[in-house]
Design a protein around this motif. Structure first.
Motif, PDB file in Angstrom:
ATOM      1  N   ASP B 352       0.835  -1.203   0.000  1.00 39.78           N
ATOM      2  CA  ASP B 352       0.000   0.000   0.000  1.00 39.78           C
ATOM      3  C   ASP B 352       0.876   1.262   0.000  1.00 39.78           C
ATOM      4  N   LEU B 355       2.331   1.722  -3.492  1.00 39.86           N
ATOM      5  CA  LEU B 355       1.295   2.147  -4.447  1.00 39.86           C
ATOM      6  C   LEU B 355       0.836   3.579  -4.190  1.00 39.86           C
ATOM      7  N   LYS B 356       0.892   4.016  -2.927  1.00 40.91           N
ATOM      8  CA  LYS B 356       0.455   5.366  -2.610  1.00 40.91           C
ATOM      9  C   LYS B 356       1.553   6.389  -2.905  1.00 40.91           C
ATOM     10  N   GLU B 357       2.778   6.068  -2.515  1.00 41.99           N
ATOM     11  CA  GLU B 357       3.851   7.064  -2.576  1.00 41.99           C
ATOM     12  C   GLU B 357       4.348   7.348  -3.986  1.00 41.99           C
ATOM     13  N   LEU B 358       4.385   6.316  -4.820  1.00 40.46           N
ATOM     14  CA  LEU B 358       4.994   6.515  -6.131  1.00 40.46           C
ATOM     15  C   LEU B 358       4.065   7.280  -7.068  1.00 40.46           C
ATOM     16  N   VAL B 363       0.923   1.795 -11.073  1.00 43.64           N
ATOM     17  CA  VAL B 363       1.699   1.141 -10.009  1.00 43.64           C
ATOM     18  C   VAL B 363       1.033  -0.207  -9.729  1.00 43.64           C
ATOM     19  N   LEU B 364       1.844  -1.269  -9.685  1.00 39.97           N
ATOM     20  CA  LEU B 364       1.291  -2.618  -9.540  1.00 39.97           C
ATOM     21  C   LEU B 364       1.829  -3.323  -8.304  1.00 39.97           C
ATOM     22  N   HIS B 365       0.999  -4.146  -7.722  1.00 37.45           N
ATOM     23  CA  HIS B 365       1.390  -5.020  -6.625  1.00 37.45           C
ATOM     24  C   HIS B 365       1.255  -6.462  -7.102  1.00 37.45           C
TER      25      HIS B 365
END
Lengths: 417, 417
Positions: B352, B355-358, B363-365
């Motif tokens: 998380d 995905l939030k910061e970039l 953005v993928l996990h």
């Protein structure tokens, strides 16, 4: 580029990163603190403004220019209240605007995020400092403000109040910076993107500023061209409604971009012409018309070709008889600025046709063009009306100052050949 | 500007107006008819392509360039099938994306509309002619195509097939036009907006084209910068999943913008390093690494500072040991291109945070970066991946080729003072 401007850009970029991660509470606390600092500094702000006005008067500037530059205790209070109004808006950042799952199980979300660093170039209107700064902070962006040099001392002091508010809330004060040099090359540096540190330019000013931005900008711009707005009175219009809408569209405020500049009257009901001309003339509006309009009232002056594409921003209107709704659409397409256009009619099909065919940011049926305003849309404060077609079109509020990213959550998916 | 280019612009503007009003059925019929014409002209297209290839060979161009220029019967069929795929997409025009009523009774709708005239500047890839033309028609826009001169005859013939399809469906064939002059000043004229007739420029090509567009464009651009995509393997990654995602992200196709160029390994689990290097080297990939990576496998070559910001588009990868998720975020923020970045981890909070910061478009996990593709998003065909932040970000499909307007319906509302 001067190292001073470059450093300003880098500070803004760093502040943007921290502001993007700021909580709603922190941003709102900063906005309230900014308002408090502005109220506390009211006297000092008025003194700075008097200094700016002194300088402006010696230049023999237009009275409308001096009026926009002038602050009063009421105007300072309005700035502070405006920041509090921004604080109560919903946080536009972090909204999931779309979400779907792919057949392979990938979950895709579209999330609103700040744009980054926004450069605002404006003329000598000190209140823009607070409005623009506040809107940028609410939307998680850093602002680089470059106001007209005639308002320098006023804007400078307002910026200090905004930065103090950011600091009170534990946010990076560089999220709102003002360009310190009066050198006009600083604007050119901003338009070139300040070494990749500016993501978007928002110009707020007249034609010459907008023209400079259009020709020099190397980064995206929310441009604000003219508002050559029209009201078309269809043959099926209810006359009293038409009179009220025409009068309000033109005369409520003549200096706003959503004020009507041209009234088009359906030739199929020429009897509407005289009463509509009268209501305008009685309100103190000069009417410039085509032959048909002139025939209806001796006080109508002749319109030249230039009148059809003139944004008067004054108590002057051009008026023309057209051949039904398609005549109106053709006129507006040729001379309009794709800003805001209205039709008055009781005929639903005609209204639908007008609303569908016209490629303007805002098209209205049976309502005044002066509703072209972020507040009237329910957006809260606005930074202007965008006449460009991409990203933001129409009123630019905090939501329009965000962009988005896609977050994708998987469980080890790889893409097949 | 040459009168030839100016006329082309005016024809496009007129076609855009009629296409904006075209029905879904007419647009889809045109796309099917285009496919039919392309299939029927397959032999002639291949002959024209052979002529272009003859010219290209004499110039000793790169083999990858010649490959992109080359058509085969299968590639011609793929173009036709691609147009049929566009036909089955939902019409992106006329959707009510938001609707609300104001306290004064005004009903405001936000409606999707075409952008207008889109200028597409591309290199010598004949299939772009059909893809871009088809996407523009589906989204109600007119296209002005300017392909690389080496593919002139092929693109010319494909354009004729597209225009024949438009004609069959009763639509204006000028909705897809190709610039006829090989003169490079034509591109400059397009970038300047072709006398106000072009609303948007979409460049499709390599660095030099994009650089020219960035520096010369006076109209909005969907820019496509490099895809310097990263995979970060966190200490909490499942190793087999990490190996599969790294391998697929880099090697599935090395020439696409969503292919990974740098792999970042969490130093807190350095034992992941050797197996991940091996899976890449075994697949024929050259690995360039920092000291930590080199220590894990003798076949790793030293990476230079330049490697971290290089888009190889080849079987080469750079690899670095970083200090946890924040080390990865710092590296990507410094060297990445805000295109597509992935994290592999079983730790939800770490994912998380990443995905939030970039601030990347995608953005993928726990999924491969090669999912950065309009088809994989479910958008259908795409005209490219936008790396700019405004309007379109990520895959650009038919929906991203629309904008919106506000329709307001009232009952005589005027705006109070």
């Amino acid at each position: 580029m001067t190292s001073e401007m470059m450093e300003l850009g880098h500070r803004a970029r760093a502040a943007a990163k921290s502001l993007a991660a700021a909580t709603t509470d922190a941003k709102d606390a900063a906005l309230h603190a900014m308002a408090t600092h502005i109220r506390a500094a009211s006297k000092a702000i008025l003194t700075a403004n008097a200094k700016d006005l002194e300088g402006a008067k010696s230049k023999e500037l237009k009275s409308s220019f001096v009026d926009r530059l002038t602050l009063t205790p009421a105007r300072v209070e309005a700035m502070a209240a405006g920041l509090e109004d921004i604080a109560v808006l919903k946080d536009p950042v972090g909204r999931v605007t779309e979400k779907w799952t792919r057949p392979n199980g990938l979950q895709i979300s579209r999330i609103s995020v700040p744009i980054g660093v926004i450069g605002i170039v404006f003329e000598s209107r000190p209140n823009v400092t607070a409005d623009a700064g506040g809107l940028c902070v609410k939307s998680g962006n850093a602002a680089i403000l470059r106001g007209g040099t005639d308002g320098f001392h006023t804007s400078q002091l307002i910026t200090k109040c905004l930065q103090a508010g950011l600091k009170d809330a534990g946010l990076n004060p560089n999220a709102i910076q003002m360009v310190q040099t009066a050198d006009r090359t600083a604007v050119g540096e901003m338009l070139a993107g300040l070494g990749g540190t500016i993501d978007l330019i928002v110009p707020r000013g007249g034609k010459s500023l907008v023209a400079r931005v259009q020709s020099e900008a190397r980064v995206p711009v929310f441009s604000h061209l003219e508002g050559i707005c029209h009201v078309y009175v269809d043959k099926a219009a209810e006359l009293e409604m038409a009179k009220a809408i025409v009068l309000n569209s033109k005369m409520r405020r003549t200096g706003v971009c959503g004020s009507a500049e041209t009234i088009l009257i359906d030739g199929a009901k020429i009897s509407n012409l005289a009463p509509i001309i009268s209501v305008l003339i009685n309100a103190g509006c000069e009417v410039r018309g085509d032959a048909g309009t002139m025939a209806a009232n001796a006080a109508v002056k002749p319109a030249t070709e230039e009148d059809w594409s003139t944004e008067y921003l004054d108590s002057i209107v051009s008026m023309r008889v057209v051949d039904g709704v398609n005549g109106a659409i053709n006129h507006i397409t040729k001379y309009g600025s794709q800003h805001t256009d209205a039709i008055v009619t009781e005929d639903q099909a005609t209204a639908d046709h007008f609303l569908k065919e016209l490629d303007s940011a805002i098209v209205l049926h049976n309502a005044s063009t002066q509703f072209a305003d972020g507040g009237e849309f329910g957006f809260g404060a606005e930074i202007g009306i965008a006449t460009g077609k991409l990203h933001a079109r129409g009123p630019v509020g905090v939501e329009q100052l965000t962009t988005f990213k896609y977050q994708i959550r998987g469980s080890g998916q790889i893409r097949p050949e």
